[in-house]
Write an enzyme that holds these catalytic residues in place. Structure first.
Site, short mmCIF file in Angstrom:
data_model
loop_
_atom_site.label_atom_id
_atom_site.label_comp_id
_atom_site.label_asym_id
_atom_site.label_seq_id
_atom_site.Cartn_x
_atom_site.Cartn_y
_atom_site.Cartn_z
N CYS A 13 0.83 -1.20 0.00
CA CYS A 13 0.00 0.00 0.00
C CYS A 13 0.87 1.27 0.00
O CYS A 13 1.56 1.53 -0.96
CB CYS A 13 -0.97 -0.03 1.19
SG CYS A 13 -2.27 1.18 1.00
N GLU A 63 -2.63 -8.75 4.23
CA GLU A 63 -2.65 -9.20 5.63
C GLU A 63 -4.05 -9.30 6.22
O GLU A 63 -4.24 -9.96 7.24
CB GLU A 63 -1.78 -8.27 6.50
CG GLU A 63 -2.29 -6.84 6.69
CD GLU A 63 -1.94 -5.89 5.56
OE1 GLU A 63 -1.62 -6.37 4.45
OE2 GLU A 63 -2.04 -4.67 5.76
N HIS A 104 -4.01 -4.91 0.45
CA HIS A 104 -3.56 -5.40 1.77
C HIS A 104 -3.68 -6.93 1.84
O HIS A 104 -4.77 -7.45 2.03
CB HIS A 104 -4.40 -4.79 2.88
CG HIS A 104 -4.11 -3.34 3.10
ND1 HIS A 104 -3.11 -2.90 3.94
CD2 HIS A 104 -4.66 -2.23 2.56
CE1 HIS A 104 -3.07 -1.59 3.91
NE2 HIS A 104 -3.99 -1.15 3.09
#
Ligand code: XMP
Length: 513
Positions: free
Chosen positions: A81, A171, A169
């Site tokens: 990001c 994660e 993202h």
């Protein structure tokens, strides 16, 4: 701990999530401030570096920027990001404000199936985005690996060096296969093995504790909560009888709590346990206290006094052990535009009470909570302790509104035991953050049989949460609510009404006081 990935923190709310995902791949990870000098990072000999996301724009005058020499360390770099925008900023690309913010779900199209990041993954993937700025020109020697509806450069790769950037993202859970992308980065690109396990950690920690403590004695304040319990079990494994645990009963514990702690640690683990029943003192000090802040202060101060006196009785010790966890240790750097980075939980009171001259032993200080739980199970602690819901330090006091009396505590304790029992019975207890009873300070009219009653009300609270900072109330099925109300009113003398708390946090807090 030989291999590790270093994460530079640019203030994303997900930085710790990245670290946890990496550790779930059995690779150790460390979070450092974004401006950590490249030399310091080199000294850590990481297998890879990750640049986290963050709230800033790379062109803002106060943008957090890393030491540019990190790109010369010869170590793989993954920018996530904001991190990909940093790659562009430093390596000759261009970042601009997107015409519209890309936020939420997107579909990633992988153009280059040979990119190691996407190894073993399909060429169309659901991903989660949250960014305003975006790449509009590739950095030098980079190629496009994947695109989304809104981004022509959703994933990029350097043609010769191991530099990668992804705009989304990986994660978060909304990128369902994100963990595989992270696994590809740490194993395939950075070449890490799977050396980080809690079984391995026990050996390493035991050695470190022995080296630190030598032949000295250690004292640990055992609360019965997950962290101090796991710390106790680990220390006991390392130094046996050199450890004394002090367990203070403040009279504000839940049903059977003191018994369970004595049973598990004293009888099963054979840990030297000094049990201090200070119920009478706490209740005396709390007499007439109704203000929530005042209650907390009285309890905090009384605890320190009792604990201090108890340590003297425990005999001479050089060390005090604490169950400090990694999130309390990570240095948080103020990032412009991100006030959330500055907010720390008001409950994390660190440090030693004044006047106590101990050295600290903190054997959990590099672990996340989920790792501590795995460690606890490895050490043989029962599930009831390892998966216990959080319980506040001031105990039932913050759930017994108004003045605290022995009888009100009895009512609350018996009601709470029913809530815990029924939640465990339904299987929900271990799935949600917290579920408990609260005793309201007023009475209301009811009828039981032919008699009029004028008794207390119990509020049931059940919340879901990731970290206690925000929370949603749990939509408990009606049959469970009915069972709870019926049992509490029938079985607990002094209660004639039961209500369910449907307030989320914010605006409510989880506890009532
Ligand atoms: P609140 O009520 O602030 O609670 O929404 C957030 C989380 O923290 C716990 N809590 C405490 N924990 N000492 C603690 O150790 C305290 O004084 C305390 N007050 C609240 C609460 O149970 C919830 O999980």
């Amino acid at each position: 701990m030989n291999e590790q990935i270093v994460i530079l923190d640019f203030g994303s709310q997900y930085t710790q999530v990245i670290a946890r995902r990496i550790r779930e791949c059995n690779v150790y990870s460390t979070i450092v401030p974004f401006n950590t000098p490249a030399k310091e990072i080199a000294a850590m000999s990481p297998q890879g570096i990750i640049l986290s996301g963050g709230p800033s724009s790379v062109y803002a005058t106060d943008a957090p920027l890393p030491d540019k020499d990190i790109f010369k360390l010869g170590v793989p770099v993954l920018g996530i990001c904001f991190g990909v925008q940093l790659l562009a900023h430093f390596l000759g690309g261009k970042v601009e404000k997107g015409p519209k913010r890309e936020y939420g779900k997107g579909t990633l199209r992988v153009l280059d199936p040979n990119c190691a990041l996407f190894d073993g993954l399909p060429n169309s993937l659901q991903v989660w985005n949250s960014h305003g700025d975006k790449l509009t020109r590739l950095p030098k020697n980079f190629t496009v690996v994947a695109t989304t509806e809104n981004s022509d450069y959703a994933a990029i790769e350097h043609s010769t060096k191991k530099f990668f950037g992804i705009q989304f993202h990986p994660e978060v859970v909304h990128t369902p296969r994100g963990k595989e992308i992270i696994a590809n980065y740490v194993h395939r690109i950075c070449g890490c093995g799977k050396g980080w396990t809690m079984r391995g950690y026990i050996e390493q920690a035991v050695e470190e504790i022995r080296a630190q403590v030598g032949k000295e004695r250690v004292i640990l304040g055992l609360s019965g909560g997950v962290d101090s319990s796991v710390a106790a079990a680990l220390l006991h494994k390392a130094i046996g009888d050199q450890l004394t645990c002090i367990f203070v009963n403040n009279g504000l514990l839940r049903a059977r709590e003191a018994e369970v702690v004595q049973e598990v640690f004293g009888r099963n683990f054979k840990i030297k346990l000094q049990y201090e029943d200070a119920t009478a003192l706490f209740l005396k000090k709390l007499k007439g206290v109704t203000d929530p802040e005042r209650k907390r202060k009285v309890i905090g101060k009384t605890f320190i006094d009792v604990f201090q006196a108890a340590t003297k009785r425990a005999g001479k010790a050089k060390f005090l052990a604490q169950g400090t966890l990694y999130p309390d240790v990570i240095e948080s750097v103020p990032i412009a535009g991100n006030p959330a980075a500055m907010i720390k939980s008001h409950h994390n009171v660190g440090g030693l009470p004044r006047g106590m001259k101990f050295k600290l032993v903190e054997p959990l200080r590099c672990l996340f909570k989920d790792e501590v739980r795995v460690l606890g199970l490895e050490l043989g602690l029962p599930k009831e302790i390892v998966w216990r819901q959080p319980f506040p330090g001031p105990g039932l006091a913050v759930r017994c509104l108004g003045e605290i009396t022995r009888d009100k505590l009895r009512i609350l304790r018996e009601s709470d035991a029913i809530v815990v029992e029924e939640m465990k019975h339904s299987g929900l207890y271990y799935k949600i953050w917290q579920s408990f009873a609260v005793l309201l300070p007023c009475r209301s009219v009811g009828v039981m049989g032919d008699e009029r009653t004028y008794d207390f009300t119990i509020a049931v609270r059940a919340v879901e949460s990731q970290d206690g900072m925000t929370a949603d109330w749990v939509k408990l099925p009606y049959d469970i609510l009915e069972k709870l109300a019926t049992r509490i009113i029938n079985e607990v003398k002094g209660v004639n009404r039961c209500v369910f708390d449907i307030t989320s946090k914010p605006p409510g807090t989880i506890e009532w006081e």
